[in-house]
Design a protein around this motif. Structure first.
Motif, mmCIF file in Angstrom:
data_model
loop_
_atom_site.group_PDB
_atom_site.id
_atom_site.type_symbol
_atom_site.label_atom_id
_atom_site.label_comp_id
_atom_site.label_asym_id
_atom_site.label_seq_id
_atom_site.Cartn_x
_atom_site.Cartn_y
_atom_site.Cartn_z
ATOM 1 N N LYS A 477 0.834 -1.210 0.000
ATOM 2 C CA LYS A 477 0.000 0.000 0.000
ATOM 3 C C LYS A 477 0.865 1.256 0.000
ATOM 4 C CE LYS A 477 -4.185 -1.850 2.220
ATOM 5 N NZ LYS A 477 -5.002 -1.862 3.454
ATOM 6 N N HIS A 480 2.002 2.052 -3.282
ATOM 7 C CA HIS A 480 0.886 2.260 -4.224
ATOM 8 C C HIS A 480 0.782 1.132 -5.256
ATOM 9 C CE1 HIS A 480 -0.256 6.290 -2.866
ATOM 10 N NE2 HIS A 480 1.037 6.516 -2.701
ATOM 11 N N HIS A 482 -0.705 -1.998 -4.093
ATOM 12 C CA HIS A 482 -1.690 -2.926 -3.529
ATOM 13 C C HIS A 482 -2.892 -3.094 -4.461
ATOM 14 C CE1 HIS A 482 -4.289 -4.975 -0.655
ATOM 15 N NE2 HIS A 482 -5.200 -4.035 -0.825
ATOM 16 N N HIS A 483 -3.391 -1.989 -4.983
ATOM 17 C CA HIS A 483 -4.579 -2.059 -5.859
ATOM 18 C C HIS A 483 -4.290 -2.904 -7.101
ATOM 19 C CE1 HIS A 483 -8.215 -0.925 -7.978
ATOM 20 N NE2 HIS A 483 -7.460 -0.571 -9.022
ATOM 21 N N PHE A 484 -3.109 -2.712 -7.679
ATOM 22 C CA PHE A 484 -2.748 -3.492 -8.858
ATOM 23 C C PHE A 484 -2.661 -4.993 -8.525
ATOM 24 C CE2 PHE A 484 0.954 -5.664 -10.774
ATOM 25 C CZ PHE A 484 0.414 -5.896 -12.026
ATOM 26 N N LYS A 486 -4.249 -6.646 -6.285
ATOM 27 C CA LYS A 486 -5.595 -7.206 -6.096
ATOM 28 C C LYS A 486 -6.294 -7.496 -7.418
ATOM 29 C CE LYS A 486 -7.178 -7.841 -2.624
ATOM 30 N NZ LYS A 486 -7.044 -9.055 -1.781
ATOM 31 N N THR A 487 -5.855 -6.842 -8.496
ATOM 32 C CA THR A 487 -6.466 -7.093 -9.815
ATOM 33 C C THR A 487 -5.889 -8.345 -10.480
ATOM 34 O OG1 THR A 487 -4.838 -5.753 -11.029
ATOM 35 C CG2 THR A 487 -6.800 -4.614 -10.158
ATOM 36 N N GLY A 491 -4.164 -12.567 -6.763
ATOM 37 C CA GLY A 491 -3.725 -11.556 -5.806
ATOM 38 C C GLY A 491 -2.264 -11.695 -5.452
ATOM 39 N N GLN A 507 5.143 -1.145 -12.919
ATOM 40 C CA GLN A 507 4.575 -1.981 -11.848
ATOM 41 C C GLN A 507 5.641 -2.876 -11.227
ATOM 42 O OE1 GLN A 507 1.616 -3.575 -14.414
ATOM 43 N NE2 GLN A 507 0.022 -2.119 -13.804
ATOM 44 N N THR A 537 2.489 7.743 -12.578
ATOM 45 C CA THR A 537 2.874 6.787 -11.536
ATOM 46 C C THR A 537 3.922 7.388 -10.614
ATOM 47 O OG1 THR A 537 2.504 5.012 -13.133
ATOM 48 C CG2 THR A 537 3.678 4.432 -11.132
ATOM 49 N N GLN A 540 2.275 9.476 -8.180
ATOM 50 C CA GLN A 540 1.574 8.589 -7.241
ATOM 51 C C GLN A 540 2.474 8.136 -6.111
ATOM 52 O OE1 GLN A 540 -0.033 5.201 -9.284
ATOM 53 N NE2 GLN A 540 -2.100 5.589 -8.573
#
Length: 607
Positions: A477, A480, A482-484, A486-487, A491, A507, A537, A540
């Motif tokens: 997290k 930045h 974590h969201h990727f 989870k997709t 996971g 990434q 990014t 971010q």
């Protein structure tokens, strides 16, 4: 002499060790001597297996003689063939072959076991050695050269070791045993067989010498053609853009024609060996048959013995050929062993730790005192580097390519040691640290990302394996990413590697940043860490990186000067020296080297 005698397989050049004797001694002393008992047993069983095999044709000849005498007796009105005696001989022969097969199985089993144990130890020794070698070793060696030692050379040694020892023993025993059996049957026929050998040897030598130069030329042109193909198809889009198809085709045809001519000559000469040797063997066979017939008529030899002799005669050239092939195997094996030993004897990193330093009590103050360094002793690239960095400061190192920015970080982490001067961490010279303990203080994010084949979670945990799933998620997290994650299909348990097509370069970089965040180092090094990340990014993660750097001494190597405006101190390097230092505003106000660098980048970005 019946059968055929072949020269070196394919006429190919065998790589030779520079010092065969010395390498052999090392292999025996360092590895083989530990398995001397199994090897002695292998030798005993190999000799036993060979002896039982050699005796077979003589016993078979006795059976033939018994049948022949029985037929002659039958024609003369006698009792005929004694099938009981023939059966007894056959059972004896079968028993010998069974025992020979068992002996052969035991010696192969033991030798394979020894060879694999040696291979296992060699791979371990090489793997341990890699981690002890200084970085300068890998500067002068390609990855391919090091990998070739671990894979090709060790495999060559293992495979040839497994075959050569048993085959040498078997071949020598077979030659001696067959000669003894042949002389026991007929010394006259044996001498006729032996006369053919020098003639065969002279012809083989002549053909090999003639074909060798063409094989060498063939290998040279083969490498040239392969390189040309790889180059052309690697840059096929460039070839097409400049309409160079016709040119590269002509170049290829020219090289391919040279390869054709050298290949044709080498293969033709090599192919001559088989029919020539067959002809000589057949001439020898005729001479032996005539001599055998003459001796049989005179009653000095039996029919069964003639048959046995012909069988021995056929077998005689096989161990000679095997020894020639084993000689090539031994040369290849020792050449491989020589490279392995050279690698294992490379100088290791110097261990200069004077005492245990508790890194948990260190804060991250760093001082460079008159540091001088050169990768080549005759060429100094860091001349007189001086800088004092306090704990928690964010230090940016900037300058043109080749200024020595990354080199300073390598010196700090002791990938290399300074030529002169010293680097202190909290008052301790870095040379007084154990290298492993020193590097626990550092977290590094490089321009080139590195992920290994495994799950996302395993890659993040690489820096700190004894951590909880919650800590892994928190690190992701903060980076930045974590969201990727989870997709992804599974996971944090999704499999990834460097070739993963579903993960962008940015990434991958974020995953390496999460790895460093989890490690929680005292000193952070970012070497062009955001170079492969797009602007969105980068924005971010900038706040997360700022939070990460709080309370830690941070060294940021950057080409994009816009990313280090908020650094506490900027060290401007050129030609191995600090030419300017200060904050972003202070350096711009000086209107010097840094200002020129910054303004030139700003103008490029505007364009």
């Amino acid at each position: 002499m019946p059968g055929s005698m072949r020269g070196p397989r394919g006429g190919q050049t065998t790589e030779r060790a520079k010092d065969f004797k010395k390498t052999t001694k090392k292999l025996i002393k360092s590895y083989l001597v530990k398995y001397k008992i199994p090897i002695i047993i292998v030798m005993i069983f190999a000799i036993g297996s060979t002896i039982f095999t050699i005796v077979g044709p003589k016993i078979l000849g006795n059976a033939t003689t018994e049948i022949f005498n029985g037929l002659v007796s039958k024609l003369s009105g006698g009792t005929g063939i004694d099938f009981g005696k023939v059966g007894q001989i056959a059972l004896t022969l079968l028993g010998l072959y069974v025992i020979s097969a068992l002996f052969s199985f035991v010696q192969r089993f033991l030798m394979t076991n020894v060879a694999q144990k040696i291979t296992y130890k060699l791979r371990n020794d090489v793997a341990i050695k890699i981690n002890k070698l200084p970085m300068k070793y890998f500067d002068k060696k390609t990855h391919g050269e090091v990998l070739s030692i671990i894979t090709n050379d060790i495999d060559t040694l293992s495979m040839n070791l497994n075959q050569s020892i048993t085959e040498i023993i078997t071949s020598i025993c077979t030659i001696i045993g067959i000669l003894i059996m042949m002389f026991s049957i007929s010394w006259q026929m044996t001498l006729i067989s032996l006369v053919i050998l020098p003639i065969a040897g002279i012809l083989v030598t002549f053909i090999v010498k003639k074909s060798q130069k063409y094989f060498t030329r063939q290998q040279d042109y083969l490498g040239h053609v392969n390189g040309q193909v790889e180059e052309i198809y690697g840059g096929l889009n460039i070839v097409k853009v400049f309409n160079a198809e016709e040119k590269v085709t002509k170049d290829f045809e020219k090289a391919n024609e040279e390869l054709y001519h050298s290949g044709w000559k080498s293969q033709f000469l090599s192919g001559l060996m088989h029919p020539v040797m067959n002809f000589i063997s057949n001439v020898g066979y005729v001479a032996v048959a005539v001599a055998g017939g003459y001796l049989a008529i005179n009653g000095t030899i039996t029919v069964g013995n003639i048959q046995s002799f012909i069988q021995y005669n056929k077998q005689f050239t096989q161990p000679i050929n095997q020894l020639a092939q084993i000689s090539n195997m031994l040369q290849a094996m020792m050449a491989a062993a020589e490279r392995i030993f050279e690698f294992l004897e490379e100088p290791e990193e110097e261990i200069t730790a004077k005492g245990n330093i508790d890194i948990s009590k260190l804060k991250g103050n760093v001082e460079f005192k008159h540091v001088k360094f050169g990768y080549d002793p005759e060429r100094t690239i860091i001349n007189d580097f001086n800088a004092s960095v306090h704990e928690g400061q964010k230090i940016a190192i900037v300058g043109p390519t080749g200024a020595g920015k990354t080199t300073m970080v390598k010196l700090l982490m002791r990938f290399y040691d300074v030529t002169d001067g010293e680097i202190d961490v909290d008052g301790h010279n870095v040379k007084d640290f154990d290298r492993g303990e020193l590097r626990k203080m550092f977290g590094m994010v490089l321009q080139d990302t590195w992920l290994f084949g495994g799950t996302v979670e395993e890659n993040i945990k690489y820096s700190k394996e004894d951590t909880t799933d919650t800590e892994v998620v928190e690190a992701a997290k903060a980076a930045h990413v974590h969201h990727f994650i989870k997709t992804l299909p599974n996971g944090y348990h999704s499999l990834i590697n460097e070739e993963s097509t579903n993960i962008s370069a940015g990434q991958k970089q974020l995953l390496t940043i999460a790895r460093v965040i989890l490690a929680d180092p005292k000193i952070l090094i970012l070497d062009e860490a955001t170079s492969s990340i797009d602007t969105r990014t980068e924005i971010q993660i900038q706040s997360a990186m700022d939070n990460l750097m709080k309370g830690r001494t941070s060294f940021i190597i950057a080409h994009r000067l816009s990313t280090i405006k908020n650094a506490d101190l900027i060290l401007v390097m050129n030609h191995g020296d600090i030419v300017e230092q200060g904050t972003h505003e202070e350096l711009l106000a000086k209107n010097g080297f840094y200002a020129d660098l910054y303004n030139s980048q700003f103008e490029e970005e505007e364009e």
